[in-house]
Design a protein around this motif. Sequence first.
Motif, PDB file in Angstrom:
ATOM      1  N   GLN A 129      33.167  69.713  41.343  1.00  0.00           N
ATOM      2  CA  GLN A 129      33.940  68.769  42.152  1.00  0.00           C
ATOM      3  C   GLN A 129      35.290  69.368  42.548  1.00  0.00           C
ATOM      4  O   GLN A 129      35.719  69.253  43.699  1.00  0.00           O
ATOM      5  CB  GLN A 129      34.150  67.472  41.366  1.00  0.00           C
ATOM      6  N   ALA A 174      31.306  72.278  51.217  1.00  0.00           N
ATOM      7  CA  ALA A 174      30.469  72.972  50.243  1.00  0.00           C
ATOM      8  C   ALA A 174      29.391  72.021  49.758  1.00  0.00           C
ATOM      9  O   ALA A 174      29.681  70.880  49.412  1.00  0.00           O
ATOM     10  CB  ALA A 174      31.309  73.441  49.070  1.00  0.00           C
ATOM     11  N   MET A 188      37.200  71.141  50.772  1.00  0.00           N
ATOM     12  CA  MET A 188      37.321  70.112  51.799  1.00  0.00           C
ATOM     13  C   MET A 188      38.767  69.994  52.271  1.00  0.00           C
ATOM     14  O   MET A 188      39.012  69.702  53.440  1.00  0.00           O
ATOM     15  CB  MET A 188      36.812  68.779  51.258  1.00  0.00           C
ATOM     16  N   ASN A 203      34.644  71.838  45.330  1.00  0.00           N
ATOM     17  CA  ASN A 203      34.260  71.193  46.589  1.00  0.00           C
ATOM     18  C   ASN A 203      35.429  70.447  47.230  1.00  0.00           C
ATOM     19  O   ASN A 203      35.569  70.450  48.459  1.00  0.00           O
ATOM     20  CB  ASN A 203      33.077  70.248  46.356  1.00  0.00           C
ATOM     21  N   VAL A 204      36.274  69.833  46.400  1.00  0.00           N
ATOM     22  CA  VAL A 204      37.440  69.120  46.940  1.00  0.00           C
ATOM     23  C   VAL A 204      38.449  70.114  47.508  1.00  0.00           C
ATOM     24  O   VAL A 204      38.980  69.926  48.611  1.00  0.00           O
ATOM     25  CB  VAL A 204      38.079  68.208  45.862  1.00  0.00           C
TER      26      VAL A 204
END
Lengths: 377, 377
Positions: free
Chosen positions: A182, A195, A189, A185-186
């Motif tokens: 996480q 991702a 972003m 991916n954050v």
Amino acid sequence: MTDERATLMIAASESDSNLYYATRFMAPDPFIFIEVKGERLLVMSDLEMDRAKSQATVDRVLSYSEVERRLRAEGVTEPGTADVVHAVLQERGLQRLLVPGNFPYIHAARLQELGYQLATKKEPFFEQRVVKTGEEVRHIEAAQRATEAAVAAAHDVLRAAIPRGGVLWSDGVPLTSERIKQLINVKLMERDCVAQHTIVAGGEQACDPHNEGSGPLPADRSIIFDVFPRSGQSRYFADMSRTVVRGTPSPELRRLYQTVKDSQEEAITKIRDGADGAKIHQGICARFEAAGYRTELVNGRMQGYFHGTGHGVGLDIHEPPRISRTGSPLQEGHVVTVEPGLYYPGLGAVRIEDMVLVTRNGCRNLTNYPKTFELEC
Amino acid sequence: MTDERATLMIAASESDSNLYYATRFMAPDPFIFIEVKGERLLVMSDLEMDRAKSQATVDRVLSYSEVERRLRAEGVTEPGTADVVHAVLQERGLQRLLVPGNFPYIHAARLQELGYQLATKKEPFFEQRVVKTGEEVRHIEAAQRATEAAVAAAHDVLRAAIPRGGVLWSDGVPLTSERIKQLINVKLMERDCVAQHTIVAGGEQACDPHNEGSGPLPADRSIIFDVFPRSGQSRYFADMSRTVVRGTPSPELRRLYQTVKDSQEEAITKIRDGADGAKIHQGICARFEAAGYRTELVNGRMQGYFHGTGHGVGLDIHEPPRISRTGSPLQEGHVVTVEPGLYYPGLGAVRIEDMVLVTRNGCRNLTNYPKTFELEC
């Protein structure tokens, strides 16, 4: 009728990179692309007409609903997509169509009924797509910089984690694959990179190359990071894998890591315009075998080295060329990964992956991230 | 040979929701699914064998490389995917195949050469896929809760923004579409939802329904939010649109908003098992016309209401059924959007979208977010 051939695609450019490559126009629903006698045209729904006219790199944008209306007026009761294609092609007197390998069978069957001869070809459908322009390389590098920043943030968390009782602890709780994925991916972003299927898999999980990882991360065992986001802006991918350990790896695991790292770095030295992907792959296989790392089925499960060495990266995460058993010659301008790995249940797994640009006399490594196995705080 | 028919798919489940639906197995590269005489089997690469065996909801997983080796031993020099399918089917004595509409033409052509008869059908390929189970509805609702939290955070930022000189200001700089989209996408990623093509488009930009928005957000003019993320965990989508204004809308814009809102809420009251999607769509069109909002081409550009009223939502963001000109009957268990909009360059645009579950006697609104036009701080 003429002997000429039209190129036809019917797809959603959101999920079809050839269509996006040809039009630079992003749409979530299928539309029609035709290249005929040097003219490139789209047939678009009312919803997309405006955007297509202003954004798509084509010569002309036709209205799907107008063609449909015309067909109804001519007595076609329920005109489908292939009928609309037919209406557009008819006046141009063509019967031969070139379509991509993934062209939808439902449209192919209808076009054949209407008298068209379809031909297809293997990927790359557009040969130029495998040869990246300077701009495309910059897009890939930008996504790669974001990838490195995200993985660095994750590795910082692992460095600060405490190995205890076989797992890693952070903030008083076991540090999980989910939490680290996480975080990555954050971070991505935040840089407009999307991702999906990020891999943060440790210990036994890592022995399955596509296991994304779940639960507490192990101490003293290898953890594979494989991160391959797509830029929301440019639509280009990046791809990087690193393997790390927090705690104390066994001597056997250290040797496994060193073997993969050496083989990866040797393979990179062999990459240049004209090099044979199959030979590079074979070189890694031979080196692993010589070091005593066998590839075989054990208790119904593959272990050793059982995936390809590399793949092209661009608008798709996996695209031609391949550096594998069936690999093809490399060419200046290819962007490919080099990612050998070894997987042994009980011992652990290592994969190391860089992304390189093939040049005339070698390659330029687009990855700028250290290969550190043992993370120390 | 028998008269029976096998179902065949060759795709990457990452991008093909029918294949994911059938197998509940996620893979980035194409693999083979065959359902024959009640048995469901996969043919997988070595790389995916382990995961497929443990995760896929099928009866058997065969090794692609083993079948390939067998074919080579039999003298087939370069066996392709269709040859591998043939090898698997041959011993079962079948010649008739049912494939999805998007089945790749390159494989279809080879299978026809090998003597197979292919049939296809329109979506839904699996009829059951349009009827959501309780579990599927819960997945969609979970993604919708994340969507609402992300949009709420974005609206809070808009509420705190200051309208000045025609644009919105925040922290001393103009508040941009990009910044708000990033905020939404990051908030969603924090909840393991992947948002792409999020729309935050104001003023003239919003008049093109698929314009994602860019640059400073306008004061006093409508701003459309359309957010449709996919859950990384469940792979189900959610979808919601709201239109807001920060500052003082013109009376004409207020009336536009009210008309869309009333028509959307009326349409929702008509949704139930057996209702006709085309009629519901037609009802909205008629209501807009009656209120004086015409749909037409003006200066080469569509304005008014020129998209469908709704679509199914599930493993794809756009899936059957449709509530549109060509809409079909609604059925208990469908999850559909209801999203009328009006678009008038010069005046502005409004779209309001909820997602509802069709029930026997009506529907259950899965959206739990206020319809507030004028955001006040």
